[in-house]
Design a protein around this motif. Structure first.
Motif, PDB file in Angstrom:
ATOM      1  N   UNK A 116       0.823  -1.217   0.000  1.00  0.00           N
ATOM      2  CA  UNK A 116       0.000   0.000   0.000  1.00  0.00           C
ATOM      3  C   UNK A 116       0.851   1.259   0.000  1.00  0.00           C
ATOM      4  N   UNK A 117       1.900   1.288   0.813  1.00  0.00           N
ATOM      5  CA  UNK A 117       2.722   2.491   0.937  1.00  0.00           C
ATOM      6  C   UNK A 117       3.590   2.729  -0.293  1.00  0.00           C
ATOM      7  N   UNK A 118       3.739   1.703  -1.149  1.00  0.00           N
ATOM      8  CA  UNK A 118       4.637   1.819  -2.302  1.00  0.00           C
ATOM      9  C   UNK A 118       3.909   2.151  -3.595  1.00  0.00           C
ATOM     10  N   UNK A 119       2.585   2.289  -3.566  1.00  0.00           N
ATOM     11  CA  UNK A 119       1.837   2.454  -4.813  1.00  0.00           C
ATOM     12  C   UNK A 119       2.229   3.722  -5.559  1.00  0.00           C
ATOM     13  N   UNK A 120       2.441   4.823  -4.852  1.00  0.00           N
ATOM     14  CA  UNK A 120       2.818   6.072  -5.521  1.00  0.00           C
ATOM     15  C   UNK A 120       4.165   5.928  -6.218  1.00  0.00           C
ATOM     16  N   UNK A 121       5.133   5.287  -5.541  1.00  0.00           N
ATOM     17  CA  UNK A 121       6.447   5.079  -6.159  1.00  0.00           C
ATOM     18  C   UNK A 121       6.367   4.118  -7.343  1.00  0.00           C
ATOM     19  N   UNK A 122       5.536   3.097  -7.237  1.00  0.00           N
ATOM     20  CA  UNK A 122       5.359   2.176  -8.352  1.00  0.00           C
ATOM     21  C   UNK A 122       4.773   2.911  -9.549  1.00  0.00           C
ATOM     22  N   UNK A 123       3.801   3.785  -9.293  1.00  0.00           N
ATOM     23  CA  UNK A 123       3.189   4.560 -10.373  1.00  0.00           C
ATOM     24  C   UNK A 123       4.231   5.404 -11.098  1.00  0.00           C
ATOM     25  N   UNK A 124       5.097   6.092 -10.341  1.00  0.00           N
ATOM     26  CA  UNK A 124       6.130   6.933 -10.964  1.00  0.00           C
ATOM     27  C   UNK A 124       7.201   6.094 -11.656  1.00  0.00           C
ATOM     28  N   UNK A 125       7.635   5.021 -11.003  1.00  0.00           N
ATOM     29  CA  UNK A 125       8.725   4.222 -11.546  1.00  0.00           C
ATOM     30  C   UNK A 125       8.346   3.518 -12.843  1.00  0.00           C
ATOM     31  N   UNK A 135      11.688   4.413   1.971  1.00  0.00           N
ATOM     32  CA  UNK A 135      12.514   5.619   2.113  1.00  0.00           C
ATOM     33  C   UNK A 135      13.994   5.345   1.841  1.00  0.00           C
ATOM     34  N   UNK A 136      14.473   4.154   2.169  1.00  0.00           N
ATOM     35  CA  UNK A 136      15.907   3.876   2.092  1.00  0.00           C
ATOM     36  C   UNK A 136      16.323   3.016   0.901  1.00  0.00           C
ATOM     37  N   UNK A 137      15.426   2.104   0.440  1.00  0.00           N
ATOM     38  CA  UNK A 137      15.837   1.145  -0.588  1.00  0.00           C
ATOM     39  C   UNK A 137      14.944   1.116  -1.823  1.00  0.00           C
ATOM     40  N   UNK A 138      13.781   1.734  -1.768  1.00  0.00           N
ATOM     41  CA  UNK A 138      12.897   1.744  -2.932  1.00  0.00           C
ATOM     42  C   UNK A 138      11.836   0.658  -2.879  1.00  0.00           C
ATOM     43  N   UNK A 139      10.874   0.740  -3.820  1.00  0.00           N
ATOM     44  CA  UNK A 139       9.702  -0.135  -3.763  1.00  0.00           C
ATOM     45  C   UNK A 139      10.024  -1.594  -4.050  1.00  0.00           C
ATOM     46  N   UNK A 140      11.081  -1.873  -4.784  1.00  0.00           N
ATOM     47  CA  UNK A 140      11.401  -3.277  -5.084  1.00  0.00           C
ATOM     48  C   UNK A 140      11.833  -4.018  -3.811  1.00  0.00           C
ATOM     49  N   UNK A 141      12.493  -3.314  -2.906  1.00  0.00           N
ATOM     50  CA  UNK A 141      12.872  -3.936  -1.635  1.00  0.00           C
ATOM     51  C   UNK A 141      11.640  -4.280  -0.804  1.00  0.00           C
ATOM     52  N   UNK A 142      10.584  -3.491  -0.943  1.00  0.00           N
ATOM     53  CA  UNK A 142       9.338  -3.768  -0.222  1.00  0.00           C
ATOM     54  C   UNK A 142       8.788  -5.140  -0.605  1.00  0.00           C
ATOM     55  N   UNK A 171       1.712  -6.875 -12.107  1.00  0.00           N
ATOM     56  CA  UNK A 171       0.358  -7.294 -11.724  1.00  0.00           C
ATOM     57  C   UNK A 171       0.198  -8.800 -11.884  1.00  0.00           C
ATOM     58  N   UNK A 172       0.734  -9.353 -12.962  1.00  0.00           N
ATOM     59  CA  UNK A 172       0.651 -10.798 -13.160  1.00  0.00           C
ATOM     60  C   UNK A 172       1.382 -11.570 -12.076  1.00  0.00           C
ATOM     61  N   UNK A 173       2.577 -11.099 -11.702  1.00  0.00           N
ATOM     62  CA  UNK A 173       3.338 -11.766 -10.640  1.00  0.00           C
ATOM     63  C   UNK A 173       2.618 -11.671  -9.303  1.00  0.00           C
ATOM     64  N   UNK A 174       2.018 -10.527  -9.025  1.00  0.00           N
ATOM     65  CA  UNK A 174       1.279 -10.364  -7.772  1.00  0.00           C
ATOM     66  C   UNK A 174       0.034 -11.251  -7.750  1.00  0.00           C
ATOM     67  N   UNK A 175      -0.628 -11.429  -8.884  1.00  0.00           N
ATOM     68  CA  UNK A 175      -1.791 -12.313  -8.937  1.00  0.00           C
ATOM     69  C   UNK A 175      -1.381 -13.759  -8.666  1.00  0.00           C
ATOM     70  N   UNK A 176      -0.278 -14.199  -9.282  1.00  0.00           N
ATOM     71  CA  UNK A 176       0.217 -15.555  -9.018  1.00  0.00           C
ATOM     72  C   UNK A 176       0.610 -15.711  -7.545  1.00  0.00           C
ATOM     73  N   UNK A 177       1.202 -14.680  -6.992  1.00  0.00           N
ATOM     74  CA  UNK A 177       1.575 -14.708  -5.579  1.00  0.00           C
ATOM     75  C   UNK A 177       0.334 -14.839  -4.699  1.00  0.00           C
ATOM     76  N   UNK A 232      10.037  -6.705 -11.899  1.00  0.00           N
ATOM     77  CA  UNK A 232       9.122  -6.312 -12.967  1.00  0.00           C
ATOM     78  C   UNK A 232       9.621  -5.084 -13.727  1.00  0.00           C
ATOM     79  N   UNK A 233       9.751  -5.199 -15.059  1.00  0.00           N
ATOM     80  CA  UNK A 233      10.159  -4.027 -15.849  1.00  0.00           C
ATOM     81  C   UNK A 233       8.972  -3.159 -16.270  1.00  0.00           C
ATOM     82  N   UNK A 234       7.772  -3.697 -16.204  1.00  0.00           N
ATOM     83  CA  UNK A 234       6.587  -2.931 -16.563  1.00  0.00           C
ATOM     84  C   UNK A 234       5.401  -3.411 -15.728  1.00  0.00           C
ATOM     85  N   UNK A 235       4.302  -2.644 -15.790  1.00  0.00           N
ATOM     86  CA  UNK A 235       3.179  -2.856 -14.875  1.00  0.00           C
ATOM     87  C   UNK A 235       2.493  -4.188 -15.084  1.00  0.00           C
ATOM     88  N   UNK A 236       2.306  -4.615 -16.329  1.00  0.00           N
ATOM     89  CA  UNK A 236       1.604  -5.876 -16.579  1.00  0.00           C
ATOM     90  C   UNK A 236       2.354  -7.045 -15.943  1.00  0.00           C
TER      91      UNK A 236
END
Length: 464
Positions: A48-57, A178-185, A121-127, A114-118
């Motif tokens: 939830x806290x990473x959605x804004x960074x994911x949107x920009x990235x 704040x320290x490592x970015x959304x991928x670390x999340x 989202x696909x990886x998160x659905x499988x997860x 993930x290099x792009x949004x699709x």
């Protein structure tokens, strides 16, 4: 001993039967159940806290980025009941747990890369699919790992650790972001998954092979998934346009078809035989009260009182602190006095703590909010394991996984409904009284759990 007189080996007992208990209590497996419950709920909330960074990235809209969260939540909620039925009839516990944990970890790494949004989202659905299996397995694993008289204590571990993951997820996610970015999340849970895999491989007895779901289970998953997706999408889209609530009516036809099929008949039969309608309702209402409180307190402190994110996070963490301290005590008390009175007492304490938060919009400072949240957390800790033991102990033979999946579905629906209803009440009450309306809803939902747990016609088992 003649061959015909030999008893089946406990290692070959189907995982969903929750047998009388092993010769030696395996508390390491109870710890695995708690660890994976924590991880699965952490991952549902930490993004939830990473959605804004994911949107920009990834250069997508906030609405598209939101599917990094919904892509995980939808399969979790949609698949719980079909997976329970599948595990009751076709799968060994050990291979199912190892496969689900490994798949969950692999999908986490795929999502982080993930290099792009699709892709994300696909990886998160499988997860989310693997997480649904874990949610169903955790109560069964905890119940199977100890003797019956210790079952309430064992079940308090995953029942406490799951909500702890839900509350601590945003706080941990904010620090990592704040320290490592959304991928670390997305990678924070990997050490827990590896530790759980190692412990499970060493301690779990072999109990059969993992079989693929049959066509009926897949059809059930499609029907339930369609129905629940319509409801959750309606709740997600309604705050911007209330007309989207009409989308929830699309859930009725697939749900009716499912109820008429073998999966729905198995589910309703298990409810009738266990007589646990009230306990399932209490799980839902307390989860809704918990989630509504978390939403309302965090939003009010930051938006209305101007409290920093760090102070808000530390204040909200009082709830899981109280819950973590009281969770083991709840299991011990249930072993001594029986699960029903402990569960009812826990629900009453939670209601009291949430009721004491009602002056939040007027005079309460963060420390005053924190001790009230801690009190509510203590109640939730006392309630969680005993309530789960009630349901698991009353499950019909061969239906423990169905019972576990129904518990988790009730809890997940509460987590989804609580914030949505709180937001709707907040908006209708206006800025001046919105937080009180949301917290009144939370306290009322928690209070409703008290009579639901105390219903006399339920067949409660003393040891769970």
């Amino acid at each position: 001993m003649p061959h015909h007189a030999q008893k089946p080996s406990p290692a070959r007992t189907p995982p969903s039967h929750v047998p009388g208990g092993p010769a030696v209590d395996r508390w390491s497996l109870v710890a695995v159940a708690g660890m994976l419950s924590f991880v699965a709920m952490l991952d549902m909330n930490i993004v939830t806290v990473a959605l804004a960074d994911i949107s920009r990235s990834l250069n997508v809209s906030p609405a598209t980025a939101q599917w990094a969260l919904l892509g995980y939540q939808l399969p979790v909620v949609a698949l719980l009941l079909p997976i329970g039925r599948w595990l009751d009839g076709a799968a060994g516990l050990r291979p199912a747990l190892l496969a689900a944990t490994a798949g969950f970890a692999v999908c986490s790494m795929a999502a982080a890369a993930a290099p792009w949004a699709a892709w994300l989202i696909g990886a998160r659905a499988c997860q989310g699919v693997f997480a649904a299996v874990l949610f169903v397995l955790m109560p069964v694993l905890a119940a199977r790992s100890v003797r019956p008289e210790l079952r309430a204590r064992a079940l308090s571990v995953p029942a406490t650790c799951g909500p702890l993951g839900a509350v601590t997820g945003p706080a941990v996610g904010g620090i990592l972001l704040d320290h490592l970015g959304w991928r670390a999340v997305l990678l924070v849970k990997l050490p827990f998954c590896i530790a759980a895999l190692v412990a499970a491989r060493r301690a779990m007895p072999r109990d059969g092979r993992l079989r693929a779901p049959d066509r009926r289970s897949l059809a059930d998953a499609a029907l339930v998934g369609t129905a629940l997706a319509a409801v959750l999408l309606a709740l997600t889209l309604a705050p911007g346009a209330p007309a989207w609530l009409l989308l929830a009516t699309a859930a009725a036809p697939p749900l009716a078809l499912w109820l008429r099929g073998p999966g729905g008949r198995t589910f309703t039969a298990a409810l009738r035989e266990s007589r646990m309608h009230g306990a399932y309702g209490a799980v839902l209402t307390l989860a809704a009260g918990f989630a509504a409180t978390r939403y309302a307190v965090a939003l009010h402190l930051q938006q209305d009182d101007g409290v920093s994110a760090t102070t808000t996070g530390l204040t909200v963490l009082a709830f899981p602190l109280g819950m973590g301290l009281a969770g083991p005590l709840g299991g011990r008390l249930a072993t001594r006095f029986g699960p029903r009175p402990v569960a009812v007492s826990g629900a009453a304490i939670t209601t009291l703590g949430l009721g004491l938060l009602l002056p939040l919009g007027e005079t309460l400072s963060p420390p005053e909010v924190a001790w009230r949240l801690a009190l509510a957390g203590i109640g939730m800790g006392l309630y969680g394991g005993p309530a789960q033991a009630l349901v698991m102990g009353a499950a019909p033979p061969g239906r423990a996984a169905t019972a576990a999946s129904t518990i988790q579905l009730s809890r997940q629906l509460g987590f989804a409904l609580g914030p949505a209803l709180a937001a709707a009440l907040w908006g209708s009450a206006g800025q001046a009284h919105g937080v009180q309306a949301a917290l009144a809803l939370a306290a009322a939902a928690a209070g409703l759990a008290i009579p639901l747990l105390a219903l006399r016609h339920q067949r409660f088992a003393r040891t769970g």
